[in-house]
Design a protein around this motif. Structure first.
Motif, mmCIF file in Angstrom:
data_model
loop_
_atom_site.group_PDB
_atom_site.id
_atom_site.type_symbol
_atom_site.label_atom_id
_atom_site.label_comp_id
_atom_site.label_asym_id
_atom_site.label_seq_id
_atom_site.Cartn_x
_atom_site.Cartn_y
_atom_site.Cartn_z
ATOM 1 N N ASP A 137 0.839 -1.194 0.000
ATOM 2 C CA ASP A 137 0.000 0.000 0.000
ATOM 3 C C ASP A 137 0.878 1.249 0.000
ATOM 4 O O ASP A 137 0.604 2.214 -0.716
ATOM 5 C CB ASP A 137 -0.889 -0.030 1.238
ATOM 6 N N HIS A 140 2.520 2.332 -3.298
ATOM 7 C CA HIS A 140 1.863 1.560 -4.357
ATOM 8 C C HIS A 140 2.887 0.863 -5.255
ATOM 9 O O HIS A 140 2.854 0.998 -6.482
ATOM 10 C CB HIS A 140 0.948 2.464 -5.187
ATOM 11 N N GLU A 241 -9.937 -4.406 -0.956
ATOM 12 C CA GLU A 241 -9.049 -3.475 -1.620
ATOM 13 C C GLU A 241 -8.477 -2.532 -0.579
ATOM 14 O O GLU A 241 -9.009 -2.392 0.522
ATOM 15 C CB GLU A 241 -9.791 -2.686 -2.699
ATOM 16 N N ASP A 244 -7.238 3.432 0.579
ATOM 17 C CA ASP A 244 -6.796 4.724 0.086
ATOM 18 C C ASP A 244 -5.637 4.523 -0.886
ATOM 19 O O ASP A 244 -5.289 3.403 -1.241
ATOM 20 C CB ASP A 244 -6.390 5.652 1.242
ATOM 21 N N GLU A 245 -5.025 5.622 -1.301
ATOM 22 C CA GLU A 245 -3.955 5.587 -2.284
ATOM 23 C C GLU A 245 -2.762 6.332 -1.701
ATOM 24 O O GLU A 245 -2.819 7.538 -1.464
ATOM 25 C CB GLU A 245 -4.433 6.260 -3.571
#
Length: 270
Positions: A137, A140, A241, A244-245
């Motif tokens: 995460d 990414h 999933e 967040d990003e």
């Protein structure tokens, strides 16, 4: 009111009473059965295949390094260690005065990503017939571990994530890696490694919710003996999933450094 009507009402009352008793008894008999069924359902849900690691895992451990005490360093390793200026731990200085690679959004690499310093959902594992993917995460980024039977290559150019092959030994997934770029740090305390570093990771899913991970680092250029980690714990997350990003964007990092990080340490840009 006629006698016939009275008798009919009394009979109806008896029927209703008997029905209620019967329903209650059935409920009492069904209760343990339903309880056993629910327990069986929970037991079935907790049956798992120890070779299936394909979910999102959260890593949280007390020591954010391989272990609390590293092995003795060589002269080369000691010089490298002193040249690294971290912003965490007993040697911490203000980030603007340090040289942690993450301050420039440089790749963190392996094993630092496996130390799970502060990202919320950490790593998703995806298994395919010929490789395992670890998707982190934080930043990414992904790592591939080849599981098609190939040997660990010897003619490797340095890579941020290294080059990895994996196989099952019983219930333990064993990953061997080499070919690392020595510019990465092992952790945010500034422990170093060289491009001669070899890693072995041993993943064992001990129950539905938990993976135990032990990492052994061998780097004779930097340490006088192998460094064996504490047992790290990865906890299963009921997520489909990442929520967040989390990218490290160089332009945003540089803007933050000029606006916040550097002035906090007395570094003023003209």
């Amino acid at each position: 009111m006629g006698l016939g009507l009275v008798n009919w009402i009394a009979a109806l009352g008896v029927v209703l009473l008997v029905s209620q008793v019967a329903v209650a008894q059935a409920g009492q008999r069904g209760g343990p059965q339903r309880g056993r069924a629910a327990q069986a359902s929970r037991t079935a849900a907790h049956r798992f295949n120890g070779h299936d690691l394909s979910v999102i895992w959260l890593g949280r451990n007390r020591v954010l390094a391989l272990s609390e005490q590293p092995p003795p360093r060589t002269a080369w390793g000691e010089a490298k260690f002193k040249s690294y200026l971290p912003s965490y731990g007993p040697r911490a200085i203000p980030p603007a005065l340090g040289n942690d690679p993450q301050g420039n959004c440089d790749p963190l690499g392996i094993p630092r990503l496996l130390m799970f310093e502060n990202n919320p959902s950490d790593v998703e594992i995806i298994q395919t017939p010929d490789r395992m993917l670890q998707i982190f995460d934080r930043h990414h980024v992904y790592r591939q571990i080849w599981t098609d039977g190939r040997e660990l290559r010897k003619d490797l150019e340095p890579r941020w994530m290294g080059y990895s092959v994996g196989k099952w030994e019983g219930d333990t997934f064993v990953v061997d890696s080499a070919g690392f770029d020595e510019r990465t740090w092992l952790d945010h305390f500034g422990n170093p490694h060289s491009d001669e570093m070899r890693l072995q990771e041993r993943y064992r899913r001990i129950n539905l919710d938990t993976i135990e991970l032990v990492i052994t680092l061998t780097d004779p250029k930097t340490y006088t003996k192998p460094w064996v980690s504490d047992a790290k714990v990865l906890t299963w997350q009921n997520l489909k999933e990442f929520p967040d990003e989390l990218f490290c964007v160089p332009s945003e990092e540089q803007a933050f450094n000029r606006r916040v990080r550097d002035p906090a340490a007395g570094v003023i840009h003209k």
